[in-house]
Design a protein around this motif. Structure first.
Motif, mmCIF file in Angstrom:
data_model
loop_
_atom_site.group_PDB
_atom_site.id
_atom_site.type_symbol
_atom_site.label_atom_id
_atom_site.label_comp_id
_atom_site.label_asym_id
_atom_site.label_seq_id
_atom_site.Cartn_x
_atom_site.Cartn_y
_atom_site.Cartn_z
ATOM 1 N N THR A 43 0.829 -1.194 0.000
ATOM 2 C CA THR A 43 0.000 0.000 0.000
ATOM 3 C C THR A 43 0.870 1.253 0.000
ATOM 4 O OG1 THR A 43 -1.957 0.996 1.035
ATOM 5 C CG2 THR A 43 -0.223 0.197 2.519
ATOM 6 N N GLY A 44 0.226 2.401 -0.069
ATOM 7 C CA GLY A 44 0.914 3.678 -0.112
ATOM 8 C C GLY A 44 0.051 4.676 -0.837
ATOM 9 N N SER A 45 0.446 5.925 -0.820
ATOM 10 C CA SER A 45 -0.332 6.987 -1.448
ATOM 11 C C SER A 45 -0.291 6.878 -2.966
ATOM 12 C CB SER A 45 0.213 8.346 -1.006
ATOM 13 O OG SER A 45 0.025 8.532 0.383
ATOM 14 N N PRO A 46 -1.220 7.545 -3.661
ATOM 15 C CA PRO A 46 -1.195 7.531 -5.127
ATOM 16 C C PRO A 46 0.160 7.983 -5.666
ATOM 17 C CG PRO A 46 -3.229 8.536 -4.340
ATOM 18 C CD PRO A 46 -2.364 8.322 -3.134
ATOM 19 N N GLY A 47 0.712 7.209 -6.609
ATOM 20 C CA GLY A 47 1.993 7.547 -7.209
ATOM 21 C C GLY A 47 3.210 7.092 -6.439
ATOM 22 N N ASN A 101 -6.594 12.113 -1.086
ATOM 23 C CA ASN A 101 -6.480 10.669 -0.886
ATOM 24 C C ASN A 101 -5.123 10.309 -0.287
ATOM 25 O OD1 ASN A 101 -9.012 10.446 -2.063
ATOM 26 N ND2 ASN A 101 -8.191 10.035 -4.099
ATOM 27 N N ALA A 102 -4.071 10.987 -0.739
ATOM 28 C CA ALA A 102 -2.727 10.724 -0.220
ATOM 29 C C ALA A 102 -2.642 11.014 1.272
ATOM 30 C CB ALA A 102 -1.698 11.554 -0.986
ATOM 31 N N ILE A 117 9.117 9.857 -1.342
ATOM 32 C CA ILE A 117 9.051 11.248 -0.900
ATOM 33 C C ILE A 117 8.020 12.023 -1.727
ATOM 34 C CG2 ILE A 117 11.418 11.276 -0.030
ATOM 35 C CD1 ILE A 117 12.168 12.900 -2.509
ATOM 36 N N GLN A 118 7.468 13.052 -1.106
ATOM 37 C CA GLN A 118 6.338 13.791 -1.662
ATOM 38 C C GLN A 118 6.623 14.384 -3.044
ATOM 39 O OE1 GLN A 118 3.268 14.134 -0.729
ATOM 40 N NE2 GLN A 118 2.483 16.184 -1.195
#
Length: 241
Positions: A39-43, A210-211, A177-178
């Motif tokens: 899992t993880g944030s979009p991208g 969502n992130a 990283i962002q």
């Protein structure tokens, strides 16, 4: 997370894809099927990591298992609601949010895979060019002892999403990283038809909301895959289109 309480233990991070491959292989014990969630944030690189893991694992099974079909890949994105249904619900402008998926259907698929009673289980895929789910696209044969699944909301503890994590033997969180994550998302949106301004607005709007939601689930992961590992396996948007 193992339902019998036999956790492998929380690991803050691993430093190489090889280490992750060894850990994933170790989830299969006594021939029983194991489910690994990424899992993880979009991208964040979830799909790329899952695909590379499966490619490395397929020819190198645990002792006693044949190479090939012993590992399968089932992404969560096949449970996107179709655009027609999103239009009916008034949610298309935030496609990708938790309530734009069939979370109960995804949990039911994981339960069926974990129960390991069927000769083959068919899962839906997500067609990126169409931006639509396609039913019955991914066969998971009985021979599959490790199933790798990935998606944004595997650790979310609300609504039907709360049913997901207990079905996974272990869940990993991709911690890109962002700045790099945003750059990749903008390029992805441009590749699939959005102009530059729309791609950036969607990335910093819907995607970022969502992130932020996904980032809050990070402490619930069994293992954090660090930025260095995710960068080492490449930028999927740099090699496509």
């Amino acid at each position: 997370m193992l339902e019998d309480g036999g956790r492998l233990g929380y690991v803050r991070g691993m430093t190489s894809l090889d280490e992750l491959t060894v850990r994933a292989r170790s989830l299969v014990r006594d021939g029983r099927r194991a489910l690994l969630g990424i899992t993880g944030s979009p991208g964040a690189g979830k799909s790329t990591l899952a695909e590379q893991l499966v490619a490395l694992l397929r020819p190198a099974p645990p002792e006693g298992l044949p190479a090939g079909e012993w590992v399968a890949y089932v992404p969560m994105d096949g449970f996107h609601l179709a655009d027609a249904e999103l239009d009916r619900l008034g949610r298309r402008d935030r496609k990708g949010a938790p309530d734009t998926f069939d979370a109960a259907g995804y949990a039911a698929l994981l339960r069926r895979l974990r129960d390991d009673e069927d000769e083959v289980v068919y899962a839906p895929a997500f067609e990126r060019d169409l931006e639509q789910p396609v039913a019955g696209s991914i066969p998971v044969p009985r021979a599959a002892r490790l199933v790798v699944t990935e998606g944004n909301y595997l650790l979310l503890d609300r609504g039907d999403w709360a049913r997901v994590r207990p079905l996974l033997h272990e869940t990993w969180y991709c911690d890109l990283i962002q700045d790099e994550r945003v750059r990749r998302l903008v390029r992805r949106h441009e590749r699939f038809g959005k102009d530059a301004d729309t791609a950036l607005a969607w990335t910093l709007g819907t995607d970022q909301r969502n992130a932020d939601l996904v980032a809050a689930t990070r402490p619930r992961a069994d293992l954090v895959v660090p930025d260095t590992v995710l960068r080492s396996i490449g930028d999927p948007e740099a090699t496509t289109g």
